[in-house]
Each structure stands twice: as structure tokens, then as C-alpha cells.
Design a protein around this motif. Structure first.
Motif, PDB file in Angstrom:
ATOM      1  N   GLU A  52       0.846  -1.198   0.000  1.00 56.20           N
ATOM      2  CA  GLU A  52       0.000   0.000   0.000  1.00 56.20           C
ATOM      3  C   GLU A  52       0.875   1.240   0.000  1.00 56.20           C
ATOM      4  OE1 GLU A  52      -2.806   0.297   3.174  1.00 56.20           O
ATOM      5  OE2 GLU A  52      -3.366  -1.808   3.018  1.00 56.20           O
ATOM      6  N   ILE A 100      -1.326   3.033  -4.607  1.00 57.38           N
ATOM      7  CA  ILE A 100      -1.338   1.591  -4.873  1.00 57.38           C
ATOM      8  C   ILE A 100      -1.875   0.878  -3.635  1.00 57.38           C
ATOM      9  CG2 ILE A 100       0.110  -0.463  -5.211  1.00 57.38           C
ATOM     10  CD1 ILE A 100       2.006   1.253  -6.838  1.00 57.38           C
ATOM     11  N   GLU A 101      -2.775  -0.054  -3.847  1.00 55.61           N
ATOM     12  CA  GLU A 101      -3.233  -0.955  -2.785  1.00 55.61           C
ATOM     13  C   GLU A 101      -3.491  -2.300  -3.453  1.00 55.61           C
ATOM     14  OE1 GLU A 101      -6.608  -1.430   0.681  1.00 55.61           O
ATOM     15  OE2 GLU A 101      -6.352   0.500  -0.285  1.00 55.61           O
ATOM     16  N   LYS A 102      -2.465  -3.140  -3.468  1.00 55.75           N
ATOM     17  CA  LYS A 102      -2.533  -4.429  -4.157  1.00 55.75           C
ATOM     18  C   LYS A 102      -2.127  -5.535  -3.203  1.00 55.75           C
ATOM     19  CE  LYS A 102      -3.366  -2.815  -8.325  1.00 55.75           C
ATOM     20  NZ  LYS A 102      -4.500  -3.101  -9.122  1.00 55.75           N
ATOM     21  N   LEU A 130       4.048  -5.117  -9.805  1.00 54.53           N
ATOM     22  CA  LEU A 130       3.681  -3.728  -9.601  1.00 54.53           C
ATOM     23  C   LEU A 130       4.664  -2.804 -10.305  1.00 54.53           C
ATOM     24  CD1 LEU A 130       2.993  -3.807  -5.759  1.00 54.53           C
ATOM     25  CD2 LEU A 130       1.300  -3.793  -7.579  1.00 54.53           C
ATOM     26  N   ASP A 131       4.198  -1.609 -10.649  1.00 58.95           N
ATOM     27  CA  ASP A 131       5.069  -0.550 -11.154  1.00 58.95           C
ATOM     28  C   ASP A 131       5.158   0.492 -10.034  1.00 58.95           C
ATOM     29  OD1 ASP A 131       6.667   0.987 -12.741  1.00 58.95           O
ATOM     30  OD2 ASP A 131       5.056   1.748 -13.997  1.00 58.95           O
ATOM     31  N   LEU A 132       6.246   0.489  -9.293  1.00 54.74           N
ATOM     32  CA  LEU A 132       6.403   1.337  -8.110  1.00 54.74           C
ATOM     33  C   LEU A 132       6.933   2.711  -8.493  1.00 54.74           C
ATOM     34  CD1 LEU A 132       8.024  -1.286  -5.727  1.00 54.74           C
ATOM     35  CD2 LEU A 132       5.625  -0.585  -5.807  1.00 54.74           C
ATOM     36  N   TYR A 166       6.074   2.848   1.030  1.00 53.88           N
ATOM     37  CA  TYR A 166       4.991   1.880   0.940  1.00 53.88           C
ATOM     38  C   TYR A 166       4.930   1.049   2.220  1.00 53.88           C
ATOM     39  CZ  TYR A 166       5.079   2.918  -4.036  1.00 53.88           C
ATOM     40  OH  TYR A 166       5.051   3.567  -5.243  1.00 53.88           O
TER      41      TYR A 166
END
Length: 90
Positions: free
Chosen positions: A60, A64-66, A82-84, A89
Motif C-alpha cells: 500500500e 497503490i493498494e494491491k 507492480l510498477d512502483l 509503501y
């Protein structure tokens, strides 16, 4: 049931696109083993539940929250791509 949470500092900027790196993550009871600093960009988290109980893995931050939606049973390995962006996070 506890969710595994972690903090990831993302440094630099690689831009969007394909996976630039694979990050190994090991979950056990009350412990997460993984790097705490990563470069921004495409990242594949390879998550292994090395414990004896069911675990969840979630990232998170920065919009982003995956998570690995079905979680991980003991002994399972699953991935999360993910693409950070640069930031912090959990």
C-alpha cells in the motif's frame, strides 16, 4: 488473522514498463524477510510462505493498494507485479 505488512522505500526513477527486477519475499509467523529499499519501476514480488500458517501479502502507498488476493497457504509461492513510483509503501 493477521495481514503481513511491510515498509518499502522506493528510490530513484526507472519509468513505467516491464519488470526491471524480481524481489524475493519470505513470510513466516511474525516475520517478513525482504529488502526495505528498492528502486522505482517494474517490480515482481516473488512471495513464499515459509511458515506453517496461512499468510497474506499486501503493498500500500502512493495510490497503490494491491495484494495477493487469495493469500498463501503454508509452502506456497505466488507473485505480485507492480510498477512502483518513488515513495514509501507499507
Amino acid at each position: 488473522m493477521k495481514k503481513a505488512m511491510l515498509v518499502v522505500m522506493v528510490l530513484g526513477l526507472l519509468g513505467a514498463g516491464p519488470v526491471a527486477r524480481t524481489v524475493e519475499v519470505k513470510l513466516t509467523e511474525y516475520r517478513i524477510e525482504m529488502p526495505i529499499q528498492l528502486r522505482a519501476g517494474g517490480t515482481l514480488f516473488k512471495v513464499t510462505n515459509a511458515g506453517g500458517m496461512f499468510h497474506r501479502f499486501e503493498i500500500e502507498g502512493n495510490g497503490i493498494e494491491k495484494e495477493i488476493e487469495s493469500g498463501l497457504d503454508a509452502g506456497q509461492t505466488k507473485t505480485l507485479k507492480l510498477d512502483l513510483e518513488p515513495g514509501v509503501y507499507e
